[in-house]
Design an enzyme around this catalytic site. Structure first.
Site, PDB file in Angstrom:
ATOM      1  N   LYS A 233      -6.807 -13.030  10.597  1.00  0.00           N
ATOM      2  CA  LYS A 233      -6.800 -11.708  11.193  1.00  0.00           C
ATOM      3  C   LYS A 233      -5.758 -12.788  12.649  1.00  0.00           C
ATOM      4  O   LYS A 233      -5.331 -13.433  12.915  1.00  0.00           O
ATOM      5  CB  LYS A 233      -7.238 -10.615  11.634  1.00  0.00           C
ATOM      6  CG  LYS A 233      -7.004 -10.144   9.969  1.00  0.00           C
ATOM      7  CD  LYS A 233      -7.535  -8.790  10.314  1.00  0.00           C
ATOM      8  CE  LYS A 233      -7.004  -8.041   8.844  1.00  0.00           C
ATOM      9  NZ  LYS A 233      -7.835  -7.795   7.993  1.00  0.00           N
TER      10      LYS A 233
ATOM     11  N   TYR B 298     -14.720  -3.831   2.773  1.00  0.00           N
ATOM     12  CA  TYR B 298     -13.067  -4.138   2.519  1.00  0.00           C
ATOM     13  C   TYR B 298     -13.317  -5.414   3.242  1.00  0.00           C
ATOM     14  O   TYR B 298     -13.696  -5.916   4.440  1.00  0.00           O
ATOM     15  CB  TYR B 298     -11.945  -3.933   3.119  1.00  0.00           C
ATOM     16  CG  TYR B 298     -10.938  -4.502   3.252  1.00  0.00           C
ATOM     17  CD1 TYR B 298     -10.381  -3.613   1.465  1.00  0.00           C
ATOM     18  CD2 TYR B 298     -10.378  -4.919   3.824  1.00  0.00           C
ATOM     19  CE1 TYR B 298      -8.702  -4.434   2.169  1.00  0.00           C
ATOM     20  CE2 TYR B 298      -9.266  -6.246   3.482  1.00  0.00           C
ATOM     21  CZ  TYR B 298      -8.663  -5.296   2.429  1.00  0.00           C
ATOM     22  OH  TYR B 298      -7.287  -6.074   2.029  1.00  0.00           O
TER      23      TYR B 298
ATOM     24  N   TYR C 262       0.646  -1.485   0.166  1.00  0.00           N
ATOM     25  CA  TYR C 262      -0.308   0.185   0.160  1.00  0.00           C
ATOM     26  C   TYR C 262       0.902   1.463   0.022  1.00  0.00           C
ATOM     27  O   TYR C 262       0.440   2.375   0.736  1.00  0.00           O
ATOM     28  CB  TYR C 262      -0.756  -0.030   1.798  1.00  0.00           C
ATOM     29  CG  TYR C 262      -2.015  -1.258   1.500  1.00  0.00           C
ATOM     30  CD1 TYR C 262      -2.793  -1.185   0.573  1.00  0.00           C
ATOM     31  CD2 TYR C 262      -2.300  -1.883   3.085  1.00  0.00           C
ATOM     32  CE1 TYR C 262      -3.395  -3.275   0.425  1.00  0.00           C
ATOM     33  CE2 TYR C 262      -2.677  -2.550   3.266  1.00  0.00           C
ATOM     34  CZ  TYR C 262      -3.673  -3.151   1.951  1.00  0.00           C
ATOM     35  OH  TYR C 262      -4.415  -4.024   2.468  1.00  0.00           O
TER      36      TYR C 262
ATOM     37  N   ASP D 120     -17.633 -12.156   7.320  1.00  0.00           N
ATOM     38  CA  ASP D 120     -16.466 -11.739   6.982  1.00  0.00           C
ATOM     39  C   ASP D 120     -16.258 -11.176   8.189  1.00  0.00           C
ATOM     40  O   ASP D 120     -15.921 -10.042   7.872  1.00  0.00           O
ATOM     41  CB  ASP D 120     -16.024 -10.623   5.713  1.00  0.00           C
ATOM     42  CG  ASP D 120     -14.970 -10.638   5.438  1.00  0.00           C
ATOM     43  OD1 ASP D 120     -14.028 -10.947   6.442  1.00  0.00           O
ATOM     44  OD2 ASP D 120     -14.022  -9.992   4.715  1.00  0.00           O
TER      45      ASP D 120
END
Ligand SMILES: *Cc1c(COP(=O)(O)O)cnc(C)c1O
Length: 402
Positions: free
Chosen positions: A252, A134, A6, A225
């Site tokens: 995560k 996202y 990024y 999600d």
């Protein structure tokens, strides 16, 4: 040469170099100790160098680190899937492992499409998703997402987004989308309750309840999600404890941030849609490192600690302290302060304001990585009150100083 994420490499300033880490602290090569206020992209919920997590990995590495899941199985993956079956709500019983959240999203979207294809319903090609969503960086995940950074690249692919419909988190728009598209939809995919990378936007649980009803009414699969929200970030263990999806995605924090791993968990109904004498109805997917033994061992231990040490109480405490510390705070640079569970976000009035924050925080012993117009923290849950107050103090001091 490392190509960093990024980042326009031409403008990148040198990243901080980490040589050790313990608890909530990162240790840099020039001898500084920094509080990691973002838990290494929201994953390191127990902090660094947790003795029990370390021991779990070391014990497994002495047996074997990895064997493929095609034709082989092993105790850590069996135990983890059994644990998740007991731990997760409803009939979320079937664990498909993969190496990252994005891949787990791809798996969920493929599962959802094929579920209908297996039934001969080939028209259900569209997915319903949320504005500002996202879901990861791979292509289908980018399409399901609604990230400004990706619009630019996706534009280069003609028609790439024609199978995704994005709606705001408002019930009338949700109902309208179902009225208009229900026979073409295979799923609704959402980050439930809290949209993270899209700007830490909190929305109403009623929206999710209505979504569940509409999915049932029209036979559309509901996908949560929870790569970011899972394991307590919203103050709930999982948002799936409040509204039950058909497919749940975890990543995560699944391994306590030790090793990249993720899981797509399907309920009985979805699994039954593949379970058939017809071998073409099998799910054709299999990441090389799925069910990695080190990842599964550390994930098991992570869940054990999460339960045993009553992490939900720790998270409630983070929320309480955050609300107290920001109760009387006001700044002309702040549009809104949003606090939910272990997530605190200051939305600034524009992107200019955040510009110097990372260095400001670094000088004061806090690592942070603001983006767009958001200054936020998602600390490790083991953080102490004084360390939390320090993070919040740095945020407030910065906004007072500019
Ligand atoms: C981070 C994230 C992903 C992607 O996970 P990776 O492991 O980075 O591929 C997907 N969905 C959500 C909600 C995320 O926050």
């Amino acid at each position: 040469m490392i190509w960093y994420p990024y980042t326009q490499m031409k403008h990148m300033k040198a990243p901080y170099k980490i040589v050790d880490a313990e608890g909530v602290y990162l240790h840099t090569d020039d001898g500084r100790k920094l509080i990691d206020s973002v838990s290494s992209w929201w994953s390191v919920i127990h902090g660094y160098k947790n003795p029990e997590l370390n021991a779990a990995i070391i014990s497994q590495v002495q047996k074997f680190s990895h064997v493929m899941l095609g034709g082989l199985t092993h105790e850590p993956v069996e135990k983890l899937s059994q644990k998740l079956r007991e731990y997760l709500p409803g009939e979320l019983d079937y664990c498909f492992f993969s190496d990252s959240g994005s891949v787990a999203v791809e798996v969920a979207l493929k599962m959802s499409l094929q579920y209908f294809v297996n039934r001969g319903e080939n028209r259900r090609t569209k997915i319903l998703a949320l504005e500002n969503a996202y879901h990861g960086d791979t292509f289908k995940a980018m399409e399901a997402g609604d990230d400004e950074d990706y619009h630019f690249i996706l534009k280069a692919l003609e028609n790439s987004t024609q199978n995704t419909i994005h709606i705001p988190t408002k019930i009338p728009e949700l109902e309208r989308a179902f009225e208009n598209y229900h026979d073409e939809l295979n799923c609704l995919i959402v980050e439930p309750l809290l949209q993270c990378a899209g700007g830490f936007r909190i929305y109403d649980l009623e929206f999710l309840k209505r979504a569940r009803e509409l999915c049932d009414e029209y036979g559309v699969l509901l996908i949560f999600d929870e790569v970011a929200t899972g394991f307590g970030r919203t103050g709930n263990r999982f948002v799936a404890d409040l509204v039950l999806p058909d497919i749940l995605i975890l990543g995560k924090a699944l391994t306590g941030g030790y090793i990249g791993h993720a899981v797509t968990v399907a309920n009985q109904k979805v699994f039954d849609g593949f379970y058939d004498d017809n071998s073409e109805h099998a799910l054709m997917h299999g990441p090389t490192f799925m069910g990695n033994a080190l990842a599964c061992s550390v994930a098991l231990k992570s869940i054990e600690i999460f339960e045993r040490e009553n992490y939900l109480a720790k998270i409630r405490n983070i929320e309480r302290i955050a609300k107290r510390e920001f109760a009387n705070f006001d700044s002309e640079f702040v549009k809104e302060i949003r606090i939910l569970g272990g997530c605190v976000c200051i939305e600034c009035v524009n992107s200019e304001i955040i510009r110097g924050f990372q260095e400001f925080a670094f000088e004061r012993g806090v690592f942070n990585r603001p983006f767009l117009k958001y200054i936020y923290t998602m600390p490790p849950y083991i953080i102490s009150e004084s360390e939390l107050v320090k993070i919040f103090g740095v945020m407030k001091d910065y906004l007072r100083a500019i």
